[in-house]
Design a protein around this motif. Structure first.
Motif, PDB file in Angstrom:
ATOM      1  N   ASN A 139       0.815  -1.214   0.000  1.00  0.00           N
ATOM      2  CA  ASN A 139       0.000   0.000   0.000  1.00  0.00           C
ATOM      3  C   ASN A 139       0.851   1.268   0.000  1.00  0.00           C
ATOM      4  O   ASN A 139       0.504   2.270  -0.646  1.00  0.00           O
ATOM      5  CB  ASN A 139      -0.927   0.016   1.216  1.00  0.00           C
ATOM      6  CG  ASN A 139      -1.984  -1.065   1.158  1.00  0.00           C
ATOM      7  OD1 ASN A 139      -2.512  -1.352   0.096  1.00  0.00           O
ATOM      8  ND2 ASN A 139      -2.302  -1.670   2.301  1.00  0.00           N
ATOM      9  N   ALA A 140       1.950   1.243   0.749  1.00  0.00           N
ATOM     10  CA  ALA A 140       2.819   2.416   0.809  1.00  0.00           C
ATOM     11  C   ALA A 140       3.417   2.719  -0.561  1.00  0.00           C
ATOM     12  O   ALA A 140       3.507   3.880  -0.984  1.00  0.00           O
ATOM     13  CB  ALA A 140       3.933   2.196   1.831  1.00  0.00           C
ATOM     14  N   ALA A 150      -4.913  -0.730  15.699  1.00  0.00           N
ATOM     15  CA  ALA A 150      -3.776  -1.241  14.914  1.00  0.00           C
ATOM     16  C   ALA A 150      -2.449  -0.728  15.476  1.00  0.00           C
ATOM     17  O   ALA A 150      -1.466  -0.587  14.750  1.00  0.00           O
ATOM     18  CB  ALA A 150      -3.928  -0.838  13.451  1.00  0.00           C
ATOM     19  N   ASP A 151      -2.430  -0.415  16.778  1.00  0.00           N
ATOM     20  CA  ASP A 151      -1.205  -0.071  17.521  1.00  0.00           C
ATOM     21  C   ASP A 151      -0.726   1.379  17.361  1.00  0.00           C
ATOM     22  O   ASP A 151       0.411   1.693  17.733  1.00  0.00           O
ATOM     23  CB  ASP A 151      -0.040  -1.011  17.157  1.00  0.00           C
ATOM     24  CG  ASP A 151      -0.329  -2.456  17.492  1.00  0.00           C
ATOM     25  OD1 ASP A 151      -1.253  -2.696  18.292  1.00  0.00           O
ATOM     26  OD2 ASP A 151       0.349  -3.341  16.945  1.00  0.00           O
ATOM     27  N   PRO A 157       4.802   1.992  16.836  1.00  0.00           N
ATOM     28  CA  PRO A 157       6.078   1.272  16.889  1.00  0.00           C
ATOM     29  C   PRO A 157       6.442   0.838  15.469  1.00  0.00           C
ATOM     30  O   PRO A 157       5.553   0.473  14.686  1.00  0.00           O
ATOM     31  CB  PRO A 157       5.758   0.064  17.784  1.00  0.00           C
ATOM     32  CG  PRO A 157       4.587   0.505  18.602  1.00  0.00           C
ATOM     33  CD  PRO A 157       3.771   1.386  17.716  1.00  0.00           C
ATOM     34  N   HIS A 158       7.730   0.867  15.128  1.00  0.00           N
ATOM     35  CA  HIS A 158       8.099   0.543  13.748  1.00  0.00           C
ATOM     36  C   HIS A 158       7.722  -0.888  13.376  1.00  0.00           C
ATOM     37  O   HIS A 158       7.491  -1.189  12.201  1.00  0.00           O
ATOM     38  CB  HIS A 158       9.591   0.797  13.518  1.00  0.00           C
ATOM     39  CG  HIS A 158      10.493  -0.266  14.050  1.00  0.00           C
ATOM     40  ND1 HIS A 158      10.923  -0.291  15.359  1.00  0.00           N
ATOM     41  CD2 HIS A 158      11.047  -1.350  13.444  1.00  0.00           C
ATOM     42  CE1 HIS A 158      11.714  -1.328  15.542  1.00  0.00           C
ATOM     43  NE2 HIS A 158      11.796  -1.984  14.418  1.00  0.00           N
ATOM     44  N   LYS A 178       1.030  -3.247   9.884  1.00  0.00           N
ATOM     45  CA  LYS A 178      -0.303  -3.478  10.452  1.00  0.00           C
ATOM     46  C   LYS A 178      -1.141  -2.207  10.389  1.00  0.00           C
ATOM     47  O   LYS A 178      -2.307  -2.230   9.973  1.00  0.00           O
ATOM     48  CB  LYS A 178      -0.175  -3.959  11.897  1.00  0.00           C
ATOM     49  CG  LYS A 178      -1.503  -4.197  12.608  1.00  0.00           C
ATOM     50  CD  LYS A 178      -1.262  -4.676  14.036  1.00  0.00           C
ATOM     51  CE  LYS A 178      -2.587  -4.912  14.769  1.00  0.00           C
ATOM     52  NZ  LYS A 178      -2.345  -5.373  16.173  1.00  0.00           N
ATOM     53  N   LEU A 179      -0.560  -1.090  10.792  1.00  0.00           N
ATOM     54  CA  LEU A 179      -1.281   0.177  10.794  1.00  0.00           C
ATOM     55  C   LEU A 179      -1.580   0.633   9.367  1.00  0.00           C
ATOM     56  O   LEU A 179      -2.686   1.110   9.084  1.00  0.00           O
ATOM     57  CB  LEU A 179      -0.457   1.245  11.520  1.00  0.00           C
ATOM     58  CG  LEU A 179      -1.071   2.641  11.605  1.00  0.00           C
ATOM     59  CD1 LEU A 179      -2.422   2.594  12.317  1.00  0.00           C
ATOM     60  CD2 LEU A 179      -0.130   3.600  12.333  1.00  0.00           C
ATOM     61  N   THR A 180      -0.617   0.487   8.488  1.00  0.00           N
ATOM     62  CA  THR A 180      -0.812   0.891   7.095  1.00  0.00           C
ATOM     63  C   THR A 180      -1.956   0.106   6.456  1.00  0.00           C
ATOM     64  O   THR A 180      -2.809   0.680   5.765  1.00  0.00           O
ATOM     65  CB  THR A 180       0.477   0.672   6.276  1.00  0.00           C
ATOM     66  OG1 THR A 180       1.539   1.415   6.869  1.00  0.00           O
ATOM     67  CG2 THR A 180       0.293   1.121   4.836  1.00  0.00           C
TER      68      THR A 180
END
Length: 262
Positions: A61-62, A174-175, A196-197, A202-204
């Motif tokens: 996605n990025a 999603a953290d 967190p890296h 997960k967040l993306t």
């Protein structure tokens, strides 16, 4: 040809010459701007592909967000495809990912991320730049923390606060740890989340799900200073800016982080 005729002809030639000089100068400036844009696009593609683990935008996605932005900025399709091939190593051996730590002017710590097909050349050039600007390689990573940052956009509308609340709930699940929002001139709201890296993917993925936001603007892993410098004397600040600009101008440079970043 009489004197008046020669003067008239000379003026006409000079006018045409001056016009061409201006066109040539403008073209040169535009070529430089295009070169910088294409170089920056390659770096962004390389970063997104590395962080997302794939050069396939359907699986990353990025990377898809980077490619969409590049196309909107007028980067030719051929340049984009060549960048993807280079990052994937399809034209031979893949590039080497390098990380350097340095102490710069005003005791500012720097982390430099590079992607190079010739590490020895990269190290040589970087060492020369550091020396020229009163900096040196040094262990400074302890001054930074690594974190993920994901930025998305929300469409304007009367229900934007409700949609923002929903967006934040999805992000927290999603953290996500924190966020900042900004209203843009067209009414769009830009929202950047920190996490967190290890939770970046997960967040993306969560924020890229249908109906969560209008679009994903960026997703990256950064080195943020543990204690950002609140003040830096004018001379050190100027020398630091020159150093960072010089490093970013290197073809192999992907990103530069400093303890002077906010």
């Amino acid at each position: 040809m009489n004197t008046l005729s020669r003067i008239s002809a000379l003026r006409t030639w000079l006018a045409g010459h001056n016009k061409w000089s201006k066109i040539e100068k403008k073209k040169g400036v535009n070529d430089i701007k295009k070169g910088l844009l294409y170089s920056r696009t390659y770096r962004e593609i390389a970063l997104a592909a590395r962080l997302g683990g794939s050069t396939d935008p359907e699986q990353n996605n990025a990377l898809a967000a980077v490619l969409k932005r590049a196309k909107s900025q007028g980067v030719p399709k051929e340049n984009i495809e060549n960048a993807l091939k280079k990052v994937a190593g399809e034209n031979g051996k893949g590039d080497t990912h390098l990380m350097f730590e340095a102490m710069g002017p005003g005791s500012v710590g720097l982390i430099v991320e590079c992607l190079s097909d010739n590490p020895n050349r990269t190290i040589k050039f970087l060492n020369a730049l550091l020396k020229d600007h009163g900096a040196r390689l040094a262990d400074v990573k302890y001054l930074f923390r690594r974190e993920g940052r994901v930025k998305v956009a929300l469409d304007p509308g009367e229900d934007i606060e409700a949609r923002l609340e929903k967006l934040v709930e999805v992000a927290l699940d999603a953290d996500a740890e924190d966020f900042e929002s900004e209203d843009l001139p067209d009414g769009t709201r830009s929202v950047e989340f920190k996490c967190p890296h290890t939770s970046l993917h997960k967040l993306t993925s969560a924020l890229s799900a249908p109906g969560v936001c209008r679009e994903l603007l960026s997703s990256e892993s950064v080195y943020a200073p543990l204690e950002p410098l609140e003040e830096l004397d004018e001379q050190s600040a100027e020398e630091l800016d020159k150093l960072v600009d010089a490093i970013e101008d290197l073809d192999d440079t992907l990103r530069v982080w400093t303890t002077a970043d906010s």
